[in-house]
Scaffold this motif. Structure first.
Motif, mmCIF file in Angstrom:
data_model
loop_
_atom_site.group_PDB
_atom_site.id
_atom_site.type_symbol
_atom_site.label_atom_id
_atom_site.label_comp_id
_atom_site.label_asym_id
_atom_site.label_seq_id
_atom_site.Cartn_x
_atom_site.Cartn_y
_atom_site.Cartn_z
ATOM 1 N N ARG A 27 55.284 22.909 11.590
ATOM 2 C CA ARG A 27 54.361 23.601 12.168
ATOM 3 C C ARG A 27 54.821 24.106 13.744
ATOM 4 O O ARG A 27 55.357 23.299 14.145
ATOM 5 N N ALA A 28 54.264 25.097 14.045
ATOM 6 C CA ALA A 28 54.614 25.721 15.108
ATOM 7 C C ALA A 28 54.054 24.746 16.314
ATOM 8 O O ALA A 28 52.971 24.325 16.436
ATOM 9 N N PRO A 29 54.882 24.658 17.494
ATOM 10 C CA PRO A 29 54.181 24.046 18.824
ATOM 11 C C PRO A 29 53.177 24.547 19.368
ATOM 12 O O PRO A 29 53.382 26.046 19.554
ATOM 13 N N ARG A 30 52.361 23.758 20.045
ATOM 14 C CA ARG A 30 51.226 24.351 20.804
ATOM 15 C C ARG A 30 52.375 24.835 22.121
ATOM 16 O O ARG A 30 52.967 23.767 22.623
ATOM 17 N N ARG A 31 52.096 25.727 22.885
ATOM 18 C CA ARG A 31 52.746 26.310 23.936
ATOM 19 C C ARG A 31 52.020 25.975 25.217
ATOM 20 O O ARG A 31 50.881 26.281 25.620
ATOM 21 N N ILE A 32 52.458 25.007 26.125
ATOM 22 C CA ILE A 32 51.897 24.580 27.356
ATOM 23 C C ILE A 32 52.487 25.330 28.517
ATOM 24 O O ILE A 32 53.837 24.876 28.449
ATOM 25 N N VAL A 33 52.015 25.988 29.393
ATOM 26 C CA VAL A 33 52.695 26.591 30.356
ATOM 27 C C VAL A 33 52.436 25.908 31.934
ATOM 28 O O VAL A 33 51.146 25.541 31.798
ATOM 29 N N THR A 34 53.368 25.564 32.633
ATOM 30 C CA THR A 34 53.273 25.231 34.085
ATOM 31 C C THR A 34 53.417 26.524 35.012
ATOM 32 O O THR A 34 54.155 27.501 34.839
ATOM 33 N N ALA A 35 52.548 26.573 35.999
ATOM 34 C CA ALA A 35 52.604 27.672 37.089
ATOM 35 C C ALA A 35 52.184 26.904 38.444
ATOM 36 O O ALA A 35 51.266 26.254 38.644
ATOM 37 N N ALA A 36 53.117 27.742 39.714
ATOM 38 C CA ALA A 36 52.558 27.374 40.750
ATOM 39 C C ALA A 36 51.556 28.067 41.503
ATOM 40 O O ALA A 36 50.901 28.131 42.343
ATOM 41 N N ARG A 37 51.306 29.363 40.557
ATOM 42 C CA ARG A 37 50.442 30.218 40.799
ATOM 43 C C ARG A 37 49.600 30.522 39.372
ATOM 44 O O ARG A 37 50.217 30.439 38.473
ATOM 45 N N ALA A 38 48.603 31.104 39.558
ATOM 46 C CA ALA A 38 47.448 31.489 38.552
ATOM 47 C C ALA A 38 48.057 32.958 38.116
ATOM 48 O O ALA A 38 48.547 33.648 38.818
ATOM 49 N N PRO A 39 48.347 33.023 36.578
ATOM 50 C CA PRO A 39 48.767 34.309 36.089
ATOM 51 C C PRO A 39 47.836 35.411 36.273
ATOM 52 O O PRO A 39 46.543 35.101 36.406
ATOM 53 N N ASP A 40 48.110 36.720 36.153
ATOM 54 C CA ASP A 40 47.325 37.665 36.018
ATOM 55 C C ASP A 40 46.848 37.735 34.552
ATOM 56 O O ASP A 40 47.246 37.261 33.618
ATOM 57 N N GLY A 41 45.458 37.772 34.600
ATOM 58 C CA GLY A 41 44.560 37.719 33.044
ATOM 59 C C GLY A 41 43.305 36.927 33.468
ATOM 60 O O GLY A 41 43.128 36.333 34.461
ATOM 61 N N ASP A 42 42.854 36.372 32.277
ATOM 62 C CA ASP A 42 41.728 35.609 32.254
ATOM 63 C C ASP A 42 41.845 34.268 31.726
ATOM 64 O O ASP A 42 40.992 33.429 31.419
ATOM 65 N N LYS A 43 43.198 33.775 31.471
ATOM 66 C CA LYS A 43 43.277 32.352 31.240
ATOM 67 C C LYS A 43 43.073 31.504 32.342
ATOM 68 O O LYS A 43 43.477 31.392 33.342
ATOM 69 N N LEU A 44 42.327 30.300 31.965
ATOM 70 C CA LEU A 44 41.777 29.426 32.736
ATOM 71 C C LEU A 44 42.680 28.099 32.617
ATOM 72 O O LEU A 44 43.143 27.841 31.572
ATOM 73 N N ALA A 45 42.981 27.398 34.033
ATOM 74 C CA ALA A 45 43.822 26.357 33.877
ATOM 75 C C ALA A 45 43.179 25.248 33.473
ATOM 76 O O ALA A 45 41.978 25.165 33.469
#
Length: 156
Positions: free
Chosen positions: A67-85
Motif C-alpha cells: 500500500r502507498a505510504p502516508r506522506r509526511i512533510v517537514t518545513a521550516a516555514r508554513a506552506p501556502d494553503g490551508d494545511k495545518l501543521a
C-alpha cells in the motif's frame, strides 16, 4: 534512520550526476576503503539508496509494503494553503499505532520542499523551533531531531 529503525532512507534528486555521486559514496562505505575502515557505517548505509523522484520512492514503497505510504512533510516555514501543521506527539502516535502502515517522511534542502510537494502531503509536521528564532538547520540535523522526537526513547 538506522538508529531509529527506519526501513529505508532515500536521497532523492532528479539530477543524474548527483544520483551517480550517491552511488559512488555508498559503494565507498559498503564495499570500498570505507567498509574496511569503518564497518559499522556500512551497516547503517545498507538502508540507503538514491532515487530520481518522490513518485519513484512512493512506487517502490507501495510495491514493497502493499500500500502507498502516508506522506509526511517537514518545513521550516508554513506552506501556502490551508494545511495545518501537526505536532510531534500527534504524528508519533500516528506512526506507531497498530496497523499504521508505511510512511514517507520528506525533508528538503536549500530552500526546502516546494509548495506543490507540501500541498500533496497527508501530514505537515510542525517546524523545529529553537529559542533563538533561527531554524535553518542542515537536513542531517533536522532529520536527526525529527526522528528523535518521533521515535526516540524518553527517560523520565
Amino acid at each position: 534512520s538506522h538508529t531509529f529503525g527506519m526501513a529505508g532512507f532515500f536521497v532523492i534528486t532528479p539530477i543524474e550526476a548527483q544520483r551517480a555521486l550517491v552511488v559512488r559514496i555508498l559503494e565507498h562505505w559498503r564495499s570500498g576503503a570505507g567498509l574496511r575502515r569503518m564497518p559499522h557505517r556500512s551497516e547503517a548505509l545498507a538502508i540507503c539508496q538514491g532515487a530520481e523522484s518522490i513518485e519513484a520512492v512512493v512506487e517502490l514503497i507501495t510495491q514493497r509494503e502493499g500500500r502507498a505510504p502516508r506522506r509526511i512533510v517537514t518545513a521550516a516555514r508554513a506552506p501556502d494553503g490551508d494545511k495545518l501543521a501537526c505536532g510531534f506527539r500527534e504524528v508519533s502516535r500516528l506512526l506507531t499505532a497498530e496497523g499504521a502502515g508505511p510512511s514517507l517522511i520528506l525533508f528538503g534542502t536549500g530552500h526546502g520542499l516546494t509548495d506543490s510537494v507540501l500541498l500533496q502531503a497527508d501530514v505537515l509536521l510542525e517546524p523545529i523551533i529553537g529559542v533563538a528564532g533561527y531554524n535553518h538547520l542542515s537536513v542531517r540535523a533536522a532529520a536527526a531531531i525529527v526522528l528523535d522526537r518521533l521515535f526516540g526513547v524518553r527517560q523520565v
